[in-house]
Design a protein around this motif. Structure first.
Motif, PDB file in Angstrom:
ATOM      1  N   SER A  12       0.482  -1.198  -0.227  1.00  0.00           N
ATOM      2  CA  SER A  12      -0.394  -0.042   0.281  1.00  0.00           C
ATOM      3  C   SER A  12       0.912   1.271  -0.661  1.00  0.00           C
ATOM      4  N   ARG A  13       2.081   1.142   0.682  1.00  0.00           N
ATOM      5  CA  ARG A  13       2.818   1.909   0.421  1.00  0.00           C
ATOM      6  C   ARG A  13       2.958   2.673  -0.554  1.00  0.00           C
ATOM      7  N   ILE A  20       1.890   9.427  -5.961  1.00  0.00           N
ATOM      8  CA  ILE A  20       2.209  11.148  -5.645  1.00  0.00           C
ATOM      9  C   ILE A  20       2.967  10.892  -6.666  1.00  0.00           C
ATOM     10  N   ALA A  21       4.515  10.296  -6.868  1.00  0.00           N
ATOM     11  CA  ALA A  21       5.438  10.217  -7.969  1.00  0.00           C
ATOM     12  C   ALA A  21       4.657  10.479  -9.508  1.00  0.00           C
ATOM     13  N   ALA A  26       3.357  15.142 -13.253  1.00  0.00           N
ATOM     14  CA  ALA A  26       1.978  15.276 -14.556  1.00  0.00           C
ATOM     15  C   ALA A  26       1.907  16.716 -14.386  1.00  0.00           C
ATOM     16  N   MET A  27       1.832  17.036 -12.338  1.00  0.00           N
ATOM     17  CA  MET A  27       1.531  18.535 -12.534  1.00  0.00           C
ATOM     18  C   MET A  27       2.270  19.210 -12.448  1.00  0.00           C
ATOM     19  N   VAL A 123      14.931  10.797  -8.254  1.00  0.00           N
ATOM     20  CA  VAL A 123      16.127  11.174  -7.131  1.00  0.00           C
ATOM     21  C   VAL A 123      14.842  10.053  -5.378  1.00  0.00           C
ATOM     22  N   MET A 124      14.108  10.851  -4.961  1.00  0.00           N
ATOM     23  CA  MET A 124      13.735  10.445  -4.466  1.00  0.00           C
ATOM     24  C   MET A 124      13.259   9.374  -4.112  1.00  0.00           C
ATOM     25  N   TRP A 125      12.119   9.463  -5.157  1.00  0.00           N
ATOM     26  CA  TRP A 125      10.677   7.976  -5.633  1.00  0.00           C
ATOM     27  C   TRP A 125      11.594   7.107  -5.982  1.00  0.00           C
TER      28      TRP A 125
END
Length: 201
Positions: A12-13, A20-21, A26-27, A123-125
């Motif tokens: 789930s995480r 979210i990534a 997309a945003m 890098v973070m995801w």
């Protein structure tokens, strides 16, 4: 190769992190495209200058051609009109140059607004996700190898101690039971190591 964990909580995480990534990417792209359109509106004066310059040059060229047909003074009349037509052409060229410059600025800004945030997001995801995928594959290969359960049990013993409290402790302790080769303790410890990696036995 497993992309997602088998344990529900970790899976789930991972799914929420992926959503979210991808939403942030997309945003970021949508925002960059909005900024691009806003910058491109700055080229409107250039388009107007190009149109006005073309119209002026065309009109003055026509007037110069007509003036050149006037007997005796046609050549003298045409020269200033031709010079003014050249000025109109220069105005049109300046308008095109402004449009080109604004287009280049818009493109470079769009690339920067997409590339930098997306690189940070990746890098973070993506790096932790790839690290987990590699770790899960290594753990699964280790489990399938001869003596792999023993090594996974050892990994559980050397990991965080609070998760060991949930296991039944035999006389002499978990480490002693592992050294003796107790199959139940080894199975419990290797299962714990798998759960830490998000895998099921």
């Amino acid at each position: 190769m497993r992309l997602y964990a088998q344990t529900p909580a970790r899976r789930s995480r991972q799914l929420i992190g992926d959503l979210i990534a991808l939403s942030l990417i997309a945003m970021t792209v949508a925002f960059a495209l909005v900024v691009r359109e806003a910058i491109l509106t700055l080229a409107e004066p250039g388009r107007k200058a190009e149109s006005a310059g073309d119209s002026l040059a065309s009109g003055l060229d026509s007037a110069g051609d007509a003036a050149s047909k006037v007997p005796f003074v046609g050549g003298s009349l045409k020269k200033p009109l031709q010079s003014a037509a050249d000025a109109g052409t220069n105005l049109s060229d300046a308008g095109r140059s402004l449009q080109d410059t604004v287009g280049h600025v818009a493109t470079l800004t769009t690339i920067a607004l997409i590339a930098l945030p997306v690189a940070v997001i990746l890098v973070m995801w993506l790096v932790p996700r790839l690290r987990w995928i590699r770790r899960a594959a290594t753990t699964r290969l280790l489990l399938d190898a001869p003596g792999g359960a023993d090594l996974l049990a050892l990994r559980a013993l050397t990991g965080p101690q609070r998760s060991l409290a949930a296991l039944a402790t035999p006389p002499g302790g978990l480490a002693d039971a592992w050294r003796r080769g107790d199959p139940d303790v080894i199975a419990d410890l290797s299962a714990l190591s798998l759960r830490r990696a998000g895998l099921k036995p």
